[in-house]
Design a protein around this motif. Structure first.
Motif, PDB file in Angstrom:
ATOM      1  N   PRO A 183       0.829  -1.215   0.000  1.00 15.88           N
ATOM      2  CA  PRO A 183       0.000   0.000   0.000  1.00 15.88           C
ATOM      3  C   PRO A 183       0.859   1.259   0.000  1.00 15.88           C
ATOM      4  O   PRO A 183       2.023   1.226   0.396  1.00 15.88           O
ATOM      5  CB  PRO A 183      -0.812  -0.118   1.298  1.00 15.88           C
ATOM      6  CG  PRO A 183      -0.048  -1.060   2.164  1.00 15.88           C
ATOM      7  CD  PRO A 183       0.690  -1.994   1.241  1.00 15.88           C
ATOM      8  N   CYS A 184       0.265   2.340  -0.450  1.00 21.13           N
ATOM      9  CA  CYS A 184       0.980   3.623  -0.493  1.00 21.13           C
ATOM     10  C   CYS A 184       1.386   4.054   0.919  1.00 21.13           C
ATOM     11  O   CYS A 184       0.549   4.098   1.814  1.00 21.13           O
ATOM     12  CB  CYS A 184       0.080   4.679  -1.130  1.00 21.13           C
ATOM     13  SG  CYS A 184       0.764   6.332  -1.062  1.00 21.13           S
ATOM     14  N   PRO A 185       2.667   4.408   1.144  1.00 16.94           N
ATOM     15  CA  PRO A 185       3.095   4.836   2.484  1.00 16.94           C
ATOM     16  C   PRO A 185       2.536   6.198   2.877  1.00 16.94           C
ATOM     17  O   PRO A 185       2.533   6.552   4.046  1.00 16.94           O
ATOM     18  CB  PRO A 185       4.622   4.874   2.384  1.00 16.94           C
ATOM     19  CG  PRO A 185       4.937   4.934   0.937  1.00 16.94           C
ATOM     20  CD  PRO A 185       3.779   4.339   0.180  1.00 16.94           C
ATOM     21  N   LYS A 186       2.041   6.964   1.897  1.00 19.43           N
ATOM     22  CA  LYS A 186       1.504   8.301   2.204  1.00 19.43           C
ATOM     23  C   LYS A 186       0.016   8.247   2.535  1.00 19.43           C
ATOM     24  O   LYS A 186      -0.431   8.832   3.508  1.00 19.43           O
ATOM     25  CB  LYS A 186       1.688   9.232   0.997  1.00 19.43           C
ATOM     26  CG  LYS A 186       3.131   9.568   0.729  1.00 19.43           C
ATOM     27  CD  LYS A 186       3.510  10.924   1.261  1.00 19.43           C
ATOM     28  CE  LYS A 186       4.964  11.161   0.922  1.00 19.43           C
ATOM     29  NZ  LYS A 186       5.556  12.276   1.582  1.00 19.43           N
ATOM     30  N   CYS A 187      -0.768   7.553   1.687  1.00 21.03           N
ATOM     31  CA  CYS A 187      -2.219   7.615   1.863  1.00 21.03           C
ATOM     32  C   CYS A 187      -2.830   6.232   2.051  1.00 21.03           C
ATOM     33  O   CYS A 187      -4.051   6.111   2.157  1.00 21.03           O
ATOM     34  CB  CYS A 187      -2.873   8.332   0.679  1.00 21.03           C
ATOM     35  SG  CYS A 187      -2.840   7.351  -0.840  1.00 21.03           S
ATOM     36  N   SER A 188      -1.999   5.188   2.103  1.00 21.20           N
ATOM     37  CA  SER A 188      -2.457   3.815   2.328  1.00 21.20           C
ATOM     38  C   SER A 188      -3.344   3.277   1.203  1.00 21.20           C
ATOM     39  O   SER A 188      -4.062   2.300   1.390  1.00 21.20           O
ATOM     40  CB  SER A 188      -3.202   3.691   3.658  1.00 21.20           C
ATOM     41  OG  SER A 188      -2.389   4.113   4.701  1.00 21.20           O
ATOM     42  N   SER A 189      -3.318   3.904   0.059  1.00 14.91           N
ATOM     43  CA  SER A 189      -4.084   3.411  -1.079  1.00 14.91           C
ATOM     44  C   SER A 189      -3.615   2.017  -1.484  1.00 14.91           C
ATOM     45  O   SER A 189      -2.429   1.708  -1.436  1.00 14.91           O
ATOM     46  CB  SER A 189      -3.913   4.357  -2.261  1.00 14.91           C
ATOM     47  OG  SER A 189      -4.397   3.735  -3.435  1.00 14.91           O
ATOM     48  N   GLU A 190      -4.569   1.184  -1.883  1.00 19.50           N
ATOM     49  CA  GLU A 190      -4.211  -0.170  -2.313  1.00 19.50           C
ATOM     50  C   GLU A 190      -4.043  -0.260  -3.829  1.00 19.50           C
ATOM     51  O   GLU A 190      -3.796  -1.330  -4.362  1.00 19.50           O
ATOM     52  CB  GLU A 190      -5.307  -1.151  -1.869  1.00 19.50           C
ATOM     53  CG  GLU A 190      -5.329  -1.324  -0.356  1.00 19.50           C
ATOM     54  CD  GLU A 190      -6.549  -2.099   0.107  1.00 19.50           C
ATOM     55  OE1 GLU A 190      -7.236  -2.684  -0.749  1.00 19.50           O
ATOM     56  OE2 GLU A 190      -6.788  -2.110   1.321  1.00 19.50           O
ATOM     57  N   ILE A 228       4.087   3.570  -7.886  1.00 17.72           N
ATOM     58  CA  ILE A 228       3.352   4.819  -8.068  1.00 17.72           C
ATOM     59  C   ILE A 228       1.951   4.675  -7.482  1.00 17.72           C
ATOM     60  O   ILE A 228       1.266   3.668  -7.713  1.00 17.72           O
ATOM     61  CB  ILE A 228       3.275   5.188  -9.559  1.00 17.72           C
ATOM     62  CG1 ILE A 228       4.688   5.416 -10.092  1.00 17.72           C
ATOM     63  CG2 ILE A 228       2.400   6.433  -9.771  1.00 17.72           C
ATOM     64  CD1 ILE A 228       4.777   5.509 -11.605  1.00 17.72           C
ATOM     65  N   CYS A 229       1.549   5.681  -6.718  1.00 16.78           N
ATOM     66  CA  CYS A 229       0.199   5.701  -6.158  1.00 16.78           C
ATOM     67  C   CYS A 229      -0.682   6.595  -7.028  1.00 16.78           C
ATOM     68  O   CYS A 229      -0.390   7.781  -7.186  1.00 16.78           O
ATOM     69  CB  CYS A 229       0.240   6.236  -4.736  1.00 16.78           C
ATOM     70  SG  CYS A 229      -1.402   6.504  -4.053  1.00 16.78           S
ATOM     71  N   PRO A 230      -1.739   6.054  -7.622  1.00 18.85           N
ATOM     72  CA  PRO A 230      -2.600   6.863  -8.488  1.00 18.85           C
ATOM     73  C   PRO A 230      -3.474   7.833  -7.706  1.00 18.85           C
ATOM     74  O   PRO A 230      -4.010   8.778  -8.274  1.00 18.85           O
ATOM     75  CB  PRO A 230      -3.459   5.822  -9.208  1.00 18.85           C
ATOM     76  CG  PRO A 230      -3.495   4.657  -8.274  1.00 18.85           C
ATOM     77  CD  PRO A 230      -2.191   4.663  -7.518  1.00 18.85           C
ATOM     78  N   GLU A 231      -3.608   7.643  -6.427  1.00 16.49           N
ATOM     79  CA  GLU A 231      -4.533   8.478  -5.652  1.00 16.49           C
ATOM     80  C   GLU A 231      -3.890   9.767  -5.155  1.00 16.49           C
ATOM     81  O   GLU A 231      -4.495  10.821  -5.177  1.00 16.49           O
ATOM     82  CB  GLU A 231      -5.105   7.683  -4.487  1.00 16.49           C
ATOM     83  CG  GLU A 231      -5.911   6.497  -5.017  1.00 16.49           C
ATOM     84  CD  GLU A 231      -6.923   5.988  -4.015  1.00 16.49           C
ATOM     85  OE1 GLU A 231      -7.555   6.808  -3.333  1.00 16.49           O
ATOM     86  OE2 GLU A 231      -7.056   4.758  -3.916  1.00 16.49           O
ATOM     87  N   CYS A 232      -2.621   9.680  -4.686  1.00 15.55           N
ATOM     88  CA  CYS A 232      -1.959  10.902  -4.209  1.00 15.55           C
ATOM     89  C   CYS A 232      -0.737  11.239  -5.063  1.00 15.55           C
ATOM     90  O   CYS A 232      -0.017  12.181  -4.769  1.00 15.55           O
ATOM     91  CB  CYS A 232      -1.580  10.782  -2.741  1.00 15.55           C
ATOM     92  SG  CYS A 232      -0.227   9.634  -2.433  1.00 15.55           S
ATOM     93  N   ALA A 233      -0.498  10.435  -6.115  1.00 14.33           N
ATOM     94  CA  ALA A 233       0.598  10.686  -7.063  1.00 14.33           C
ATOM     95  C   ALA A 233       1.973  10.531  -6.436  1.00 14.33           C
ATOM     96  O   ALA A 233       2.965  11.022  -6.970  1.00 14.33           O
ATOM     97  CB  ALA A 233       0.454  12.054  -7.730  1.00 14.33           C
TER      98      ALA A 233
HETATM   99 ZN   LIG Z   1      -0.992   7.491  -2.108  1.00 15.27          ZN
END
Ligand SMILES: [Zn+2]
Length: 111
Positions: free
Chosen positions: A5-12, A22-27
């Protein structure tokens, strides 16, 4: 293999692009091999300086050696052979005049 998961926003919904995740939610983009380095123990000396394997340190207070009447005097030099992930006695040291022993990081400073 699924991405962490994204370390910034925990997006899966993290995906991999070459060496980057790359996290598509917080870039947020990061290198997973760099993140793994954060698992190495963060051991700091008396001044808050990070200690790593091979560092030379100086003892900042007299240390009693467990099970012995011997004392490691303040100012004694030691070589950090290995930094361990422990709460105390986290430095596997070779201490001048004493030999190998475990030393607590906050009782030394980087030389
Ligand atoms: Zn993120």
């Amino acid at each position: 293999m699924s991405c962490p998961p994204c370390p910034k926003c925990s997006s899966e919904y993290v995906y991999q692009d070459q060496n980057q995740l790359i996290c598509p939610e917080c870039a947020y983009e990061w290198d997973p091999s760099a993140v793994e380095d954060d698992d190495t123990p963060q051991v700091k000396d008396a001044n808050g300086t990070l200690l790593v394997d091979g560092d030379k340190v100086t003892v900042v207070k007299d240390l009693k050696i467990k099970g012995s009447s011997q004392v490691i005097k303040i100012g004694t030099k030691a070589l950090v052979r290995r930094v361990l992930d422990k709460k105390d006695h986290e430095l596997d040291c070779k201490v001048d005049g004493v030999g190998e022993m475990m030393v607590t990081a906050k009782f030394v400073k980087k030389a």
